[in-house]
Design a protein around this motif. Sequence first.
Motif, PDB file in Angstrom:
ATOM      1  N   TRP A  35      27.500 -16.264  41.646  1.00  0.00           N
ATOM      2  CA  TRP A  35      26.803 -15.087  42.161  1.00  0.00           C
ATOM      3  C   TRP A  35      26.702 -15.239  43.677  1.00  0.00           C
ATOM      4  O   TRP A  35      26.319 -16.303  44.182  1.00  0.00           O
ATOM      5  CB  TRP A  35      25.407 -14.965  41.558  1.00  0.00           C
ATOM      6  N   ARG A  37      25.588 -12.858  47.373  1.00  0.00           N
ATOM      7  CA  ARG A  37      24.841 -11.680  47.808  1.00  0.00           C
ATOM      8  C   ARG A  37      25.137 -11.381  49.267  1.00  0.00           C
ATOM      9  O   ARG A  37      25.488 -12.287  50.045  1.00  0.00           O
ATOM     10  CB  ARG A  37      23.343 -11.869  47.604  1.00  0.00           C
ATOM     11  N   GLU A  45      26.877 -14.461  51.026  1.00  0.00           N
ATOM     12  CA  GLU A  45      26.525 -15.872  50.870  1.00  0.00           C
ATOM     13  C   GLU A  45      26.444 -16.243  49.399  1.00  0.00           C
ATOM     14  O   GLU A  45      26.155 -15.420  48.536  1.00  0.00           O
ATOM     15  CB  GLU A  45      25.179 -16.164  51.546  1.00  0.00           C
ATOM     16  N   VAL A  47      24.923 -17.758  46.112  1.00  0.00           N
ATOM     17  CA  VAL A  47      23.584 -17.812  45.534  1.00  0.00           C
ATOM     18  C   VAL A  47      23.505 -18.874  44.443  1.00  0.00           C
ATOM     19  O   VAL A  47      22.634 -19.743  44.464  1.00  0.00           O
ATOM     20  CB  VAL A  47      23.175 -16.441  44.958  1.00  0.00           C
ATOM     21  N   TYR A  59      22.802 -24.192  43.220  1.00  0.00           N
ATOM     22  CA  TYR A  59      22.021 -23.096  43.790  1.00  0.00           C
ATOM     23  C   TYR A  59      21.927 -23.238  45.300  1.00  0.00           C
ATOM     24  O   TYR A  59      21.889 -24.342  45.841  1.00  0.00           O
ATOM     25  CB  TYR A  59      20.603 -23.095  43.221  1.00  0.00           C
ATOM     26  N   ALA A  60      21.858 -22.100  45.963  1.00  0.00           N
ATOM     27  CA  ALA A  60      21.524 -22.112  47.371  1.00  0.00           C
ATOM     28  C   ALA A  60      20.080 -22.579  47.526  1.00  0.00           C
ATOM     29  O   ALA A  60      19.233 -22.323  46.653  1.00  0.00           O
ATOM     30  CB  ALA A  60      21.691 -20.721  47.966  1.00  0.00           C
ATOM     31  N   VAL A  63      17.132 -20.139  46.992  1.00  0.00           N
ATOM     32  CA  VAL A  63      16.773 -19.586  45.685  1.00  0.00           C
ATOM     33  C   VAL A  63      16.457 -20.664  44.658  1.00  0.00           C
ATOM     34  O   VAL A  63      16.011 -20.357  43.542  1.00  0.00           O
ATOM     35  CB  VAL A  63      17.896 -18.670  45.129  1.00  0.00           C
ATOM     36  N   MET A  82      16.208 -13.847  38.117  1.00  0.00           N
ATOM     37  CA  MET A  82      15.586 -13.956  39.439  1.00  0.00           C
ATOM     38  C   MET A  82      14.087 -13.762  39.301  1.00  0.00           C
ATOM     39  O   MET A  82      13.629 -12.674  38.931  1.00  0.00           O
ATOM     40  CB  MET A  82      16.187 -12.900  40.380  1.00  0.00           C
ATOM     41  N   ASP A  89      15.210 -11.394  49.518  1.00  0.00           N
ATOM     42  CA  ASP A  89      16.235 -11.412  48.466  1.00  0.00           C
ATOM     43  C   ASP A  89      16.941 -10.057  48.355  1.00  0.00           C
ATOM     44  O   ASP A  89      17.910  -9.929  47.596  1.00  0.00           O
ATOM     45  CB  ASP A  89      15.607 -11.747  47.114  1.00  0.00           C
ATOM     46  N   TYR A  93      24.279  -7.845  45.152  1.00  0.00           N
ATOM     47  CA  TYR A  93      24.658  -9.077  44.453  1.00  0.00           C
ATOM     48  C   TYR A  93      25.993  -8.869  43.754  1.00  0.00           C
ATOM     49  O   TYR A  93      26.205  -7.865  43.068  1.00  0.00           O
ATOM     50  CB  TYR A  93      23.581  -9.463  43.448  1.00  0.00           C
TER      51      TYR A  93
END
Length: 127
Positions: A35, A37, A45, A47, A59-60, A63, A82, A89, A93
């Motif tokens: 994923w 966004r 970037e 996610v 994960y970034a 998040v 989410m 945010d 996405y």
Amino acid sequence: VQLQASGGGLAQAGGSLRLSCVPSEGSVSTYSMGWFRQAPGKEREFVAGITWSDHSTSYAASVRGRFTISRDNAKNMVYLQMNSLRPEDTATYYCAGRRRIRKPISKLLAESEYDLWGQGTLVTVSS
């Protein structure tokens, strides 16, 4: 083959949304999925991501602890849960896929690693 993302919408800060991604044909079980966004005026970037082989995830930092990526191969779906949403945010996405790639998730953080993309779903978080 195309990816179809859905589940976006408007949420209040602190709220939750769940995004879904499904391929137009074939099985998602053989795809490593990510994923990404893109917020207005910013670059797209990473996610979250999940491999097809061992379902390992990444994960970034922004998040981690709030978002969860998962897959249900029986339903042929990949999800992004989410929680504790923040105004930052807010973004479109995108789900992305790469079939049978034999790389660990740590090597699947860049857009260039994926060759299949969905159309994007807009998430707006109000304060």
